[in-house]
Structure formats: structure tokens, C-alpha cells
Enzyme design. Structure first.
Site, PDB file in Angstrom:
ATOM      1  N   GLU A  16      96.790 -18.000  36.700  1.00  0.00           N
ATOM      2  CA  GLU A  16      96.883 -17.007  35.633  1.00  0.00           C
ATOM      3  C   GLU A  16      95.614 -16.968  35.080  1.00  0.00           C
ATOM      4  OE1 GLU A  16     100.471 -16.638  33.394  1.00  0.00           O
ATOM      5  OE2 GLU A  16      99.267 -16.298  31.619  1.00  0.00           O
ATOM      6  N   TYR A  48      98.660  -9.215  30.662  1.00  0.00           N
ATOM      7  CA  TYR A  48      98.676  -7.895  29.956  1.00  0.00           C
ATOM      8  C   TYR A  48      98.698  -8.122  28.474  1.00  0.00           C
ATOM      9  CZ  TYR A  48     100.030  -3.173  28.443  1.00  0.00           C
ATOM     10  OH  TYR A  48     100.357  -1.997  28.071  1.00  0.00           O
TER      11      TYR A  48
END
Ligand code: FAD
Length: 287
Positions: A16, A48
Site C-alpha cells: 500500500e 485516498y
């Protein structure tokens, strides 16, 4: 490629990353990706607005670069709490126009200083909305120790089942530091009839202050063995980093021995961490 297909073939390894906070730092993500591409992830997910902003353009731009420039499958995170239905429609069509096939659908944290847009109260509503309107593969988040906002793990798993029934095809866990919590969670999800792949989220911890902040926010338990390491090496950054990486490797080897579906590494944009872990587990993950 839809990431859920990967699980039929192998134990999945993913990383990630997050968009840098300022324009001045924009280049740093590409420097990080240059290093990460060498460690063969099956996919990379891009957060996000984690930690503040709502600049979805950056998430989209990085997810598109991961897919087309770096030739690695990508997943764009999407947070429903501050978006209207119209905005989500626009974002999913932008993802599709950019050839991105996977989205991690989240509610997002409820912040005291922001008013939720109101269209998506929980992630299952966002999952259902995307499922009805697109062919994207939908991932969702889950919490081995329970989500901190939920009264019990049992209730949290009931809510998780709704996300799965709404159309999620793969789950990624919040990070945890005691594998036993994850194994108990797997038993509970099986009992609840959840049968989609669940990737174990692992955070290599290299800084005592940041882990204490995250633990407070996410309600993660700190095992004694882990705390001893943090306390013993907190004033020696290189030792703490190496000990944090070793702790993560130890967790991963145990998870692989338990035939976990996949490992998702929260590497905080640090290719060095990814490389050290990959080198330690590459033969084991493919065995
Ligand atoms: P939900 O599934 O909606 O759950 C939130 C809470 O509501 C839980 O307590 C749940 O039990 C409860 N609940 C769910 N449905 C119902 C219902 N119908 N009735 C009553 N209660 C219900 N945050 C970001 O801002 N950006 C990111 O990129 C990001 N990436 C993440 C990636 C992963 C893998 C994980 C684990 C978390 C990530 N987060 C991110 C954090 C996430 O947004 C927060 O943990 C948030 O508080 C919960 O999001 P969720 O999608 O799990 O919410």
C-alpha cells in the site's frame, strides 16, 4: 486484471502506498515506486485522502501510473463519507477510463470537524452503489480486533457480512501485531459465512511515536514482545527499524505457514522496507 482472480493462482503479496501531501513532494512517490517495482508485488493499492485531504485526482494519477507505467496491477482506494453519489459516479467512470479495474471501497473515519456528505453512511452502501453501476472489482476493509467504532467484534462481523453480500470480492485487514487475533477473526468470518479471500495487513513498525498514535486511533493491541522491542531500541533508529522489519517477517512466516490468502504490506512508501521483507519471504511465499 481483477485482483480477486489472483487468489485462485497464488498467495498474493501486495503493497500500500499513499500520495505525498504536497506538490513539492510529488516526485517522491515515483522514486518509491521505482524501488517497489523490483520486489514483485501482485498489486499496489493507493490510499485516498488517508490522514486528511480529499484529492482523489492524486490517487487516480498514481494508480494509473502503477498500472500503465510500472505494469503492476493497481487498486484505487475510495472513501464514501465525504462524497455524493454524483461524485462517486464521476470517479468510477474516471477509474474505468484509465483502465483501473479494482477499487477499495471505504466509509472513511468520522471526523469531528467535517460534515459527512450523507449519501454513503457505511461502506456497504458504497459497495452496493459501485456494484450496481460498474464492473470494477470491489475490495473492502476489515478489522481482526474489531473496528474501534463498533460495540463488539460479533456486531462488526455482522456489518462486514453486509459488505460482502453487497458485492465485495476480497478483504484486506487493518494491521495487527498478534497473529492469534487474526486466526480468531478468520474463524469468526467463516462461521458468519464469509468465504471471499482475506489478506492479512502487516505494518512493519519503525517508529515508536507513530505506532502509539496509530494504535490509539485504530484500537490495536500492543503485545508485550512488541513493546519490549520498541522500548529497548527507541533511541537507536537503525536498530528499531531492523527490529520492526524482523517482527513483521516473523508474523508473515507464521501467516504463510497457516496458508493465509495473501499479505498486504503497509510499507509507508519505503522501498527499503519492502525489499528487506520481500527478500526474507520470497522463497516461502512461493513454496
Ligand atoms: P464500514 O465498513 O462502514 O464500518 C465502519 C463502522 O460502522 C464499523 O464500526 C462498522 O461495524 C459499523 N457499521 C457498518 N455498517 C453498519 C450498519 N449498517 N449499521 C451500523 N453500523 C455499521 N481511510 C481513508 O480515509 N483512506 C484510505 O485510503 C483508507 N484505506 C484503508 C485501507 C484498509 C485496508 C483499512 C483497513 C482501512 C483504511 N482506511 C482508509 C481507514 C477506514 O476509512 C476507517 O477504518 C473507517 O473508520 C472505516 O471504514 P470502513 O470502510 O471499514 O467502514
Amino acid at each position: 486484471m481483477k485482483t480477486s482472480k489472483l487468489f485462485k493462482e497464488k498467495t498474493v503479496l501486495s503493497y500500500e502506498v499513499f500520495p505525498p501531501k504536497t506538490e513539492d513532494d510529488a516526485h517522491t512517490i515515483y522514486e518509491a515506486l521505482d524501488g517497489i517495482r523490483e520486489v514483485m508485488p501482485d498489486f499496489i493499492s493507493v490510499t485516498y485522502g488517508a490522514g486528511g485531504g480529499t484529492n482523489c485526482a492524486k490517487t487516480l494519477e498514481i494508480a494509473a501510473a502503477v498500472k500503465h507505467q510500472y505494469k503492476i496491477e493497481s487498486v484505487a482506494h475510495l472513501r464514501g463519507i465525504d462524497l455524493s453519489r454524483q461524485e462517486v459516479l464521476r470517479i468510477i467512470s474516471e477509474l474505468e477510463e484509465n483502465g483501473i479495474e479494482n477499487v477499495l471501497a471505504l466509509r472513511g473515519d468520522v471526523m469531528p470537524d467535517t460534515v459527512p456528505a450523507g449519501d454513503f453512511r457505511y461502506a456497504d452502501e458504497l459497495v452496493a452503489f459501485i456494484r450496481e453501476r460498474s464492473d470494477l472489482d470491489i475490495l473492502a476493509a476489515c478489522y481482526p480486533e474489531g473496528h474501534p467504532g463498533c460495540e463488539s467484534i460479533a456486531k462488526d462481523i455482522e456489518h462486514l457480512k453486509r459488505k460482502v453480500d453487497a458485492g465485495a470480492s476480497q478483504l484486506i485487514t487493518q494491521f495487527f501485531l498478534d497473529n492469534e487475533d487474526f486466526y480468531r477473526f478468520l474463524e469468526r468470518t467463516q462461521a458468519a459465512g464469509i468465504s471471499i479471500p482475506i489478506q492479512a495487513g502487516i505494518m512493519p513498525v519503525t517508529n515508536r511515536k507513530s505506532i502509539e498514535r496509530m494504535v490509539k486511533m485504530c484500537g490495536i493491541k500492543l503485545p508485550k514482545k512488541f513493546m519490549r522491542i520498541m522500548e529497548r531500541y527507541e533511541h537507536s533508529p537503525a536498530a528499531l527499524r531492523d527490529a520492526g522489519i524482523a517482527y513483521a517477517i516473523d508474523q508473515i512466516i507464521d501467516l504463510l505457514a497457516h496458508d493465509v490468502d495473501g499479505i498486504h504490506l503497509y510499507i509507508m512508501n519505503k522501498p527499503y522496507t519492502a525489499k528487506r521483507i520481500y527478500e526474507a519471504v520470497q522463497n516461502i511465499i512461493s513454496a
